[in-house]
Design a protein around this motif. Sequence first.
Motif, PDB file in Angstrom:
ATOM      1  N   THR A 115      -2.623   5.620   1.011  1.00 54.48           N
ATOM      2  CA  THR A 115      -1.717   5.666   2.164  1.00 54.48           C
ATOM      3  C   THR A 115      -2.418   5.166   3.418  1.00 54.48           C
ATOM      4  OG1 THR A 115      -0.507   7.534   1.220  1.00 54.48           O
ATOM      5  CG2 THR A 115      -0.258   7.150   3.586  1.00 54.48           C
ATOM      6  N   VAL A 116      -1.960   4.026   3.917  1.00 49.95           N
ATOM      7  CA  VAL A 116      -2.563   3.426   5.112  1.00 49.95           C
ATOM      8  C   VAL A 116      -1.517   2.975   6.118  1.00 49.95           C
ATOM      9  CG1 VAL A 116      -4.726   2.689   4.013  1.00 49.95           C
ATOM     10  CG2 VAL A 116      -2.703   1.198   3.908  1.00 49.95           C
ATOM     11  N   PHE A 117      -0.266   3.396   5.934  1.00 48.44           N
ATOM     12  CA  PHE A 117       0.822   2.930   6.804  1.00 48.44           C
ATOM     13  C   PHE A 117       1.787   4.073   7.078  1.00 48.44           C
ATOM     14  CE2 PHE A 117       4.645   0.701   8.092  1.00 48.44           C
ATOM     15  CZ  PHE A 117       4.177  -0.430   8.744  1.00 48.44           C
ATOM     16  N   ARG A 118       2.320   4.107   8.309  1.00 46.23           N
ATOM     17  CA  ARG A 118       3.330   5.103   8.687  1.00 46.23           C
ATOM     18  C   ARG A 118       4.609   4.365   9.061  1.00 46.23           C
ATOM     19  NH1 ARG A 118       1.744   9.386  12.832  1.00 46.23           N
ATOM     20  NH2 ARG A 118       2.407  10.955  11.326  1.00 46.23           N
ATOM     21  N   TYR A 119       5.657   4.612   8.286  1.00 48.44           N
ATOM     22  CA  TYR A 119       6.947   3.933   8.461  1.00 48.44           C
ATOM     23  C   TYR A 119       7.906   4.868   9.184  1.00 48.44           C
ATOM     24  CZ  TYR A 119      11.407   1.750   7.133  1.00 48.44           C
ATOM     25  OH  TYR A 119      12.649   1.159   7.154  1.00 48.44           O
ATOM     26  N   ARG A 120       8.465   4.399  10.292  1.00 47.62           N
ATOM     27  CA  ARG A 120       9.305   5.275  11.113  1.00 47.62           C
ATOM     28  C   ARG A 120      10.783   5.138  10.743  1.00 47.62           C
ATOM     29  NH1 ARG A 120       7.800   7.687  15.832  1.00 47.62           N
ATOM     30  NH2 ARG A 120       6.176   6.113  16.231  1.00 47.62           N
ATOM     31  N   ARG A 121      11.418   6.282  10.491  1.00 46.18           N
ATOM     32  CA  ARG A 121      12.865   6.330  10.292  1.00 46.18           C
ATOM     33  C   ARG A 121      13.495   7.073  11.468  1.00 46.18           C
ATOM     34  NH1 ARG A 121      14.649   4.187   5.837  1.00 46.18           N
ATOM     35  NH2 ARG A 121      13.500   4.312   3.865  1.00 46.18           N
ATOM     36  N   HIS A 122      14.479   6.440  12.096  1.00 44.65           N
ATOM     37  CA  HIS A 122      15.202   7.101  13.187  1.00 44.65           C
ATOM     38  C   HIS A 122      16.581   6.478  13.333  1.00 44.65           C
ATOM     39  CE1 HIS A 122      14.301   3.699  15.970  1.00 44.65           C
ATOM     40  NE2 HIS A 122      13.190   3.639  15.290  1.00 44.65           N
ATOM     41  N   GLY A 123      17.462   7.168  14.005  1.00 43.35           N
ATOM     42  CA  GLY A 123      18.851   6.742  14.094  1.00 43.35           C
ATOM     43  C   GLY A 123      19.067   5.429  14.792  1.00 43.35           C
ATOM     44  N   GLY A 124      18.102   4.985  15.609  1.00 39.60           N
ATOM     45  CA  GLY A 124      18.277   3.744  16.345  1.00 39.60           C
ATOM     46  C   GLY A 124      17.873   2.506  15.584  1.00 39.60           C
ATOM     47  N   SER A 125      17.348   2.661  14.365  1.00 37.80           N
ATOM     48  CA  SER A 125      16.892   1.507  13.605  1.00 37.80           C
ATOM     49  C   SER A 125      18.077   0.738  13.040  1.00 37.80           C
ATOM     50  CB  SER A 125      15.971   1.945  12.469  1.00 37.80           C
ATOM     51  OG  SER A 125      16.690   2.673  11.511  1.00 37.80           O
ATOM     52  N   VAL A 126      17.868  -0.550  12.777  1.00 36.08           N
ATOM     53  CA  VAL A 126      18.933  -1.390  12.229  1.00 36.08           C
ATOM     54  C   VAL A 126      19.404  -0.848  10.892  1.00 36.08           C
ATOM     55  CG1 VAL A 126      19.508  -3.697  11.372  1.00 36.08           C
ATOM     56  CG2 VAL A 126      18.113  -3.441  13.434  1.00 36.08           C
ATOM     57  N   SER A 127      18.463  -0.436  10.033  1.00 30.88           N
ATOM     58  CA  SER A 127      18.843   0.052   8.705  1.00 30.88           C
ATOM     59  C   SER A 127      19.665   1.332   8.785  1.00 30.88           C
ATOM     60  CB  SER A 127      17.598   0.281   7.846  1.00 30.88           C
ATOM     61  OG  SER A 127      16.734   1.214   8.444  1.00 30.88           O
ATOM     62  N   SER A 128      19.432   2.141   9.823  1.00 35.40           N
ATOM     63  CA  SER A 128      20.163   3.408   9.945  1.00 35.40           C
ATOM     64  C   SER A 128      21.611   3.200  10.381  1.00 35.40           C
ATOM     65  CB  SER A 128      19.454   4.330  10.952  1.00 35.40           C
ATOM     66  OG  SER A 128      18.208   4.738  10.457  1.00 35.40           O
TER      67      SER A 128
ATOM     68  N   PRO B 290       0.825  -1.214   0.000  1.00 39.07           N
ATOM     69  CA  PRO B 290       0.000   0.000   0.000  1.00 39.07           C
ATOM     70  C   PRO B 290       0.855   1.258   0.000  1.00 39.07           C
ATOM     71  CG  PRO B 290       0.247  -0.783   2.224  1.00 39.07           C
ATOM     72  CD  PRO B 290       1.016  -1.748   1.358  1.00 39.07           C
ATOM     73  N   GLY B 291       0.194   2.398  -0.024  1.00 37.21           N
ATOM     74  CA  GLY B 291       0.884   3.665   0.109  1.00 37.21           C
ATOM     75  C   GLY B 291       1.395   3.864   1.527  1.00 37.21           C
ATOM     76  N   VAL B 292       2.543   4.542   1.645  1.00 38.70           N
ATOM     77  CA  VAL B 292       3.232   4.709   2.928  1.00 38.70           C
ATOM     78  C   VAL B 292       3.649   6.159   3.108  1.00 38.70           C
ATOM     79  CG1 VAL B 292       5.309   4.071   4.240  1.00 38.70           C
ATOM     80  CG2 VAL B 292       4.092   2.327   2.917  1.00 38.70           C
ATOM     81  N   GLU B 293       3.509   6.681   4.333  1.00 38.95           N
ATOM     82  CA  GLU B 293       4.129   7.952   4.664  1.00 38.95           C
ATOM     83  C   GLU B 293       5.208   7.698   5.713  1.00 38.95           C
ATOM     84  OE1 GLU B 293       0.972  10.486   5.952  1.00 38.95           O
ATOM     85  OE2 GLU B 293       0.938   9.701   8.007  1.00 38.95           O
ATOM     86  N   VAL B 294       6.269   8.476   5.648  1.00 33.88           N
ATOM     87  CA  VAL B 294       7.426   8.286   6.524  1.00 33.88           C
ATOM     88  C   VAL B 294       7.353   9.272   7.682  1.00 33.88           C
ATOM     89  CG1 VAL B 294       9.951   8.284   6.646  1.00 33.88           C
ATOM     90  CG2 VAL B 294       8.787   7.491   4.567  1.00 33.88           C
TER      91      VAL B 294
ATOM     92  N   GLU C 104      11.357  10.155  14.518  1.00 29.75           N
ATOM     93  CA  GLU C 104      11.333   9.606  15.874  1.00 29.75           C
ATOM     94  C   GLU C 104      10.167  10.152  16.691  1.00 29.75           C
ATOM     95  OE1 GLU C 104      14.523   8.946  19.549  1.00 29.75           O
ATOM     96  OE2 GLU C 104      15.144   9.816  17.630  1.00 29.75           O
ATOM     97  N   ALA C 105       9.786  11.406  16.428  1.00 31.69           N
ATOM     98  CA  ALA C 105       8.709  12.042  17.184  1.00 31.69           C
ATOM     99  C   ALA C 105       7.334  11.847  16.552  1.00 31.69           C
ATOM    100  CB  ALA C 105       8.996  13.537  17.313  1.00 31.69           C
ATOM    101  N   GLY C 106       7.265  11.135  15.429  1.00 26.60           N
ATOM    102  CA  GLY C 106       5.982  10.879  14.786  1.00 26.60           C
ATOM    103  C   GLY C 106       5.583  11.935  13.766  1.00 26.60           C
ATOM    104  N   GLN C 107       6.491  12.852  13.419  1.00 27.02           N
ATOM    105  CA  GLN C 107       6.201  13.876  12.428  1.00 27.02           C
ATOM    106  C   GLN C 107       6.484  13.348  11.026  1.00 27.02           C
ATOM    107  OE1 GLN C 107       4.822  16.920  13.343  1.00 27.02           O
ATOM    108  NE2 GLN C 107       4.744  15.850  15.305  1.00 27.02           N
ATOM    109  N   VAL C 108       5.607  13.676  10.075  1.00 29.36           N
ATOM    110  CA  VAL C 108       5.808  13.236   8.697  1.00 29.36           C
ATOM    111  C   VAL C 108       7.030  13.947   8.110  1.00 29.36           C
ATOM    112  CG1 VAL C 108       4.803  13.155   6.385  1.00 29.36           C
ATOM    113  CG2 VAL C 108       3.358  12.765   8.386  1.00 29.36           C
ATOM    114  N   VAL C 109       7.923  13.160   7.506  1.00 23.90           N
ATOM    115  CA  VAL C 109       9.154  13.702   6.920  1.00 23.90           C
ATOM    116  C   VAL C 109       9.323  13.142   5.507  1.00 23.90           C
ATOM    117  CG1 VAL C 109      10.348  14.092   9.108  1.00 23.90           C
ATOM    118  CG2 VAL C 109      10.489  11.848   8.013  1.00 23.90           C
TER     119      VAL C 109
END
Length: 288
Positions: A205-218, A111-115, A118-123
């Motif tokens: 868009t039905v999903f919110r994907y979180r990006r932050h420095g503590g993630s494995v991918s980061s 589905p569509g995704v918004e990113v 860490e604080a939950g703000q769309v980026v």
Amino acid sequence: MMPFYGRFDHFRTAVLSVLAQTDPDWRLVVVDDVYPDTAPGEWLQSLGDDRIVYLRNERNLGVSGNFDRCIELVTAERCVLIGCDDELLPEYVALMATIAARFPDVDLIQPGVEVIDEAGQVVRPLGDRIKAILRPAAPEPVRLAGERLTASLLRGNWAYFPSVCWRVDSVRRFGFRADLHVVQDLALMMEIFRAGGTLVLDDTTVFRYRRHGGSVSSYTAVDGKRFQQERTVFAEEAARQAALGWNRAARVARAHVTSRLNAALQLPKAALARDTAGLRILLRHTFA
């Protein structure tokens, strides 16, 4: 399915987003990979919702191991492996059910995704803006398959793994590779699509994907380990796609341009961190 090892506040938000679904026909299974703090599990069990199951592994299985454990536990035909720091928007389950009914044999639904940060703000980080450019447009659900699909994903992996709704028997057929901790989703998708599997793409868009420095991918991006794994997968796929006669996809895998550009973007961070080993890996991946 929610493999858990992470922050309590993000976990709470993720669970509450499942509870907020407009379609109540869901089951949430949280598989705790022996996170040191037991408070998140205790909070979850205190909710008293019969649709929620909490399990704690006897030992830490690691990322791919816990994914496999989650797949073992699925009792439905389809599942999503939501990250314990991500969020479902209220229509996620309803949309997946609608698309699955329309395409009953499809292996993956994206589905569509918004990113969010860490604080939950769309980026809109650069990498995600590039993903959006490379992702095929799908104002209505569209089925993709074959070389067109594999070449597109190898050019730039626009799929968001935790948002994908998987056909369970397709995942069980191949499983998650134990030697990969970051790009196991791309490797699995390639296995499925080379075997004739299909993906339905929808822009809703039905999903919110979180990006932050503590993630494995980061953190595996800055030290270069992510790109070591990507290099392995791209080399394998170049050979496998060529063996199928999918020469355009093989060329894309050999070039892996967007992966090289991503590695180049990490060079200043590695230099500032004085990570010599990481710099060597990033330089090799970018220019070799």
